[in-house]
Design a protein around this motif. Structure first.
Motif, mmCIF file in Angstrom:
data_model
loop_
_atom_site.group_PDB
_atom_site.id
_atom_site.type_symbol
_atom_site.label_atom_id
_atom_site.label_comp_id
_atom_site.label_asym_id
_atom_site.label_seq_id
_atom_site.Cartn_x
_atom_site.Cartn_y
_atom_site.Cartn_z
ATOM 1 N N ASN A 157 0.608 -1.187 0.120
ATOM 2 C CA ASN A 157 -0.243 0.181 0.217
ATOM 3 C C ASN A 157 0.778 0.964 0.048
ATOM 4 O O ASN A 157 0.464 1.928 0.644
ATOM 5 N N ASN B 149 0.649 14.576 7.616
ATOM 6 C CA ASN B 149 0.527 13.156 7.827
ATOM 7 C C ASN B 149 0.697 12.898 8.922
ATOM 8 O O ASN B 149 1.125 11.374 9.558
ATOM 9 N N THR B 150 1.337 13.879 10.154
ATOM 10 C CA THR B 150 1.554 13.169 11.439
ATOM 11 C C THR B 150 0.129 12.676 12.408
ATOM 12 O O THR B 150 -0.688 13.079 11.481
ATOM 13 N N THR B 151 0.417 12.739 13.040
ATOM 14 C CA THR B 151 -0.811 12.079 13.994
ATOM 15 C C THR B 151 -1.867 13.549 14.209
ATOM 16 O O THR B 151 -2.866 12.358 13.999
ATOM 17 N N ALA B 152 -1.790 14.100 14.784
ATOM 18 C CA ALA B 152 -2.270 15.579 14.471
ATOM 19 C C ALA B 152 -2.837 15.762 13.752
ATOM 20 O O ALA B 152 -4.165 15.990 13.235
ATOM 21 N N SER C 144 -2.855 14.140 10.450
ATOM 22 C CA SER C 144 -3.422 13.216 9.553
ATOM 23 C C SER C 144 -5.661 13.215 10.029
ATOM 24 O O SER C 144 -6.236 12.263 9.178
ATOM 25 N N ARG D 182 -7.938 9.481 4.016
ATOM 26 C CA ARG D 182 -6.784 8.947 4.236
ATOM 27 C C ARG D 182 -8.124 8.411 5.946
ATOM 28 O O ARG D 182 -7.900 9.339 6.882
ATOM 29 N N PRO D 183 -8.700 7.131 6.361
ATOM 30 C CA PRO D 183 -8.980 7.051 7.418
ATOM 31 C C PRO D 183 -7.676 7.406 8.423
ATOM 32 O O PRO D 183 -6.210 6.514 8.120
ATOM 33 N N ILE E 254 -5.728 6.492 12.946
ATOM 34 C CA ILE E 254 -6.039 4.578 13.593
ATOM 35 C C ILE E 254 -6.495 5.330 14.171
ATOM 36 O O ILE E 254 -6.406 6.194 15.493
ATOM 37 N N TRP F 172 -10.313 12.579 16.283
ATOM 38 C CA TRP F 172 -10.930 13.342 17.369
ATOM 39 C C TRP F 172 -11.950 13.930 17.510
ATOM 40 O O TRP F 172 -12.228 15.183 16.120
#
Lengths: 419, 419
Positions: B16, B136-139, B141, B147-148, B150, B154
């Motif tokens: 992917n 693309n960082t956790t926050a 994204s 893009r779903p 993880i 929030w």
């Protein structure tokens, strides 16, 4: 009156931008283990791990210049360099680590590592030590005990007491394992569960405790029993710094499920990585289609490849092992009443300065200032800022060690605690 | 049988990993607006904005090579280059933006921007469009509709319908303002409040809608009334691409409190930035002592400085304005029943292909494949992937435009919807 450099910085960058030393050093040139400031003063770099194979190493510079003049795109197109690099990098790992993502910073790598652990375990809790630093993104800065966040710390993060071989001996690691087990129980009770323990395998920011191989085994067993993972942040220990091993987790002797790396990887070029097993990679990539525009671009891959080549060609891991033993012997031979402990982990040294029960903070900070005045760059670590941090580029050799220790002996003798 | 390049990628990078096109292009060389693949085939680059001033521009390559050979450290030491660059960069802004932080990626810049807005307003809600991508960082994204994440999104993030000038006309921006007001009310009711609206000022990922200057005014008034900020993500519009203005928010005519930039900034070298007012910078930096090891290093600053110099010396913003009008005229003169709309914003073009009520997705995707076969790199955008995205390097000129449009006319004629 004209604006000073420091005033200009504050005008353009804002307040509270960190610098080293009472009078920040204004550097203009670097070569090998040497740096020069704007006034022409020369410094022996005993601190920086980013210029891993030496400042401005000609082979790394050439690799960057050549690839930048040829092509610099991204991984949505095919390119050999990023694959050649991954092949070589992954070849340095054992224990099933076989796939990687290239990013630009260690912070980005750790930010991904956290999500990989969460995707692979289905749990969200994260355990770190209480005196660490793993990076600056919103998510990763949650793991830092030293820097307050914007808002409250996330409830899925638990900080456990960092190992301290001098003040809180824990020779077989059972005390640390107990802290981790307690954190896991808390995370389970709170409904998060534990996805991973994230540690620097040499606990560099925590003060470089002396830990025997196998020290993490009781902790590892506790984590494995609940399906939690271990993330090794190799930003400081990696790329042969420990001398005995290429990676810090090999030296400490535990299985890392996910490994992150950064600073030394491109000798200063912004390149970093997260590597893991194909299974964990698949759990991440099948949920989240990660793409990083600059990550793994041909120039970054070329810079990183040159670093691996130079480490091998110049035998830098072996040199680190040799210099390590020599520097440690000479540090231990230093005679000063405040030296409480000398610790080494390859080309990384900690000299802890204590005045009885207390860390000799003021003395340590002044000693560093005096070393800088003598032309030697180093710094302090530890919660009390009382541990000299000596972590030179891997180009550091015996001749430089002699210059360093002779200067340190003289600086120790002249340093008085500021009134 | 030997492993193919694509198989090797999957083995080393995992599943992917995104690529462009049915048969991913294997590039080996670039120069100006041209790229060559491993078989020697030449492509006109009508897509990439990262090589802003042209692939492998000699002045940028020279700046990188020269500084990499001289010194590459970090901002804990003083260095002129990062300040000279910030001085010049900040000089391109009006409306009080006067301080900046250099990072390595646009994702890092947006990750900081969110925290700046939260620190400055004391609120945590964030509003973005429902068809965007900011990194693309956790926050960051969390802000992506495509893009779903993880885990769950929030609860402090609200997505509002993106503007669409063709299908949902909103000429004075009151409909969009209504969506933003509703999101603000929800965020207030949920106890988060609204820290900021984060938008790309040309809504590039959303399909490049045609929006008149002042279109954001009703939205801006609603945000200001509650003390919320506007973050302009200039990763795509910035650095003169719009032709008429250096920054996209100037063209749309709103006041940006925080501006982020990335991809084109170093012509491919990993450098990005977030800039803001001294007041907002202070609210962030007085809480969070941000430091980025590679951010603002002398080489990155030198690369970024060279880009600004080349934009000025070669008149690239003016060239973008001239080419923009020419390309738009020629695109509008194309005669094909599926062309529903042609939109331009400087050197960024969208050709929307529709079959009655529906986006002509299959035709658009096949058309792009046919253009690639003819040696022209481009792609599709929009939720239905039915909008041609043409966004060449700024070195693109009239002669290249003629090559592109002639090929597009031929490809439109030959393209059949796959059965």
């Amino acid at each position: 009156m004209s604006e000073t450099h420091v005033e200009r910085r504050a005008r353009l960058m804002g307040p509270n931008v960190p610098t080293f030393y009472r009078s920040p050093v204004h550097l203009v040139r670097g070569e090998g283990v040497w740096l020069w400031d704007a006034a022409g003063k020369r410094y022996l770099d005993c601190y920086n791990n980013v210029p891993h194979v030496g400042h401005c190493h000609p082979k790394v510079v050439e690799a960057i210049a050549k690839q930048a003049a040829t092509l610099n795109t991204h991984t949505r197109y095919l390119h050999d360099m990023v694959l050649d690099y991954l092949e070589r990098l992954l070849g340095t790992f054992k224990n099933g680590i076989g796939q990687g993502i290239l990013t630009c910073t260690g912070s980005e790598a750790n930010d991904i590592a956290l999500r990989m652990a969460q995707a692979a375990t289905g749990k969200t809790g994260i355990i770190v030590t209480d005196d660490t630093y793993h990076g600056n993104t919103t998510a990763v800065s949650q793991l830092s005990a030293r820097r307050p966040q914007i808002g409250e710390r996330w409830p899925n993060v638990r900080l456990v007491p960092a190992p301290n071989s001098l003040l809180r001996p824990d020779p077989d690691g059972t005390i640390f394992a107990g802290h981790v087990k307690a954190a896991m129980a808390e995370l389970a009770a709170a409904g998060f569960g534990t996805s991973a323990l994230l540690i620097c395998p040499m606990f560099a920011n925590e003060g470089l405790p002396s830990l025997a191989p196998g020290w993490l085994a009781p902790t590892e067993a506790a984590l494995r029993a609940e399906g939690a993972l271990i993330i090794a942040d190799e930003v400081q220990p990696g790329f042969g710094r420990s001398g005995s091993h290429f990676w810090g987790h090999e030296r400490l002797g535990f299985k890392a499920d996910i490994v992150t790396m950064g600073k030394p990887m491109g000798n200063g070029h912004p390149v970093a990585a997260v590597v893991t097993t194909p299974e964990i990679m698949a759990s991440f990539r099948n949920v989240f289609s990660y793409f990083n525009t600059f990550g793994g671009n041909p120039v970054s891959a070329a810079a990183a490849m040159a670093v691996l080549q130079v480490i091998e060609e110049e035998g830098l891991q072996e040199r680190a092992a040799k210099s390590s033993a020599y520097v440690k012997d000479r540090l231990e031979a230093l005679n000063h009443p405040l030296i409480a402990d000398v610790r080494a982990n390859g080309l990384f040294f900690a000299v802890e300065l204590r005045d009885g029960d207390k860390g000799a903070t003021a003395f340590s900070v002044q000693l560093v200032e005096n070393m800088v005045a003598r032309g030697f760059l180093m710094n302090v670590i530890g919660a009390d800022r009382n541990v000299l941090k000596i972590r030179p580029p891997m180009a550091f050799d015996i001749e430089h060690a002699d210059l360093l220790i002779d200067a340190l002996a003289a600086a120790l003798a002249e340093t008085k605690v500021p009134a």
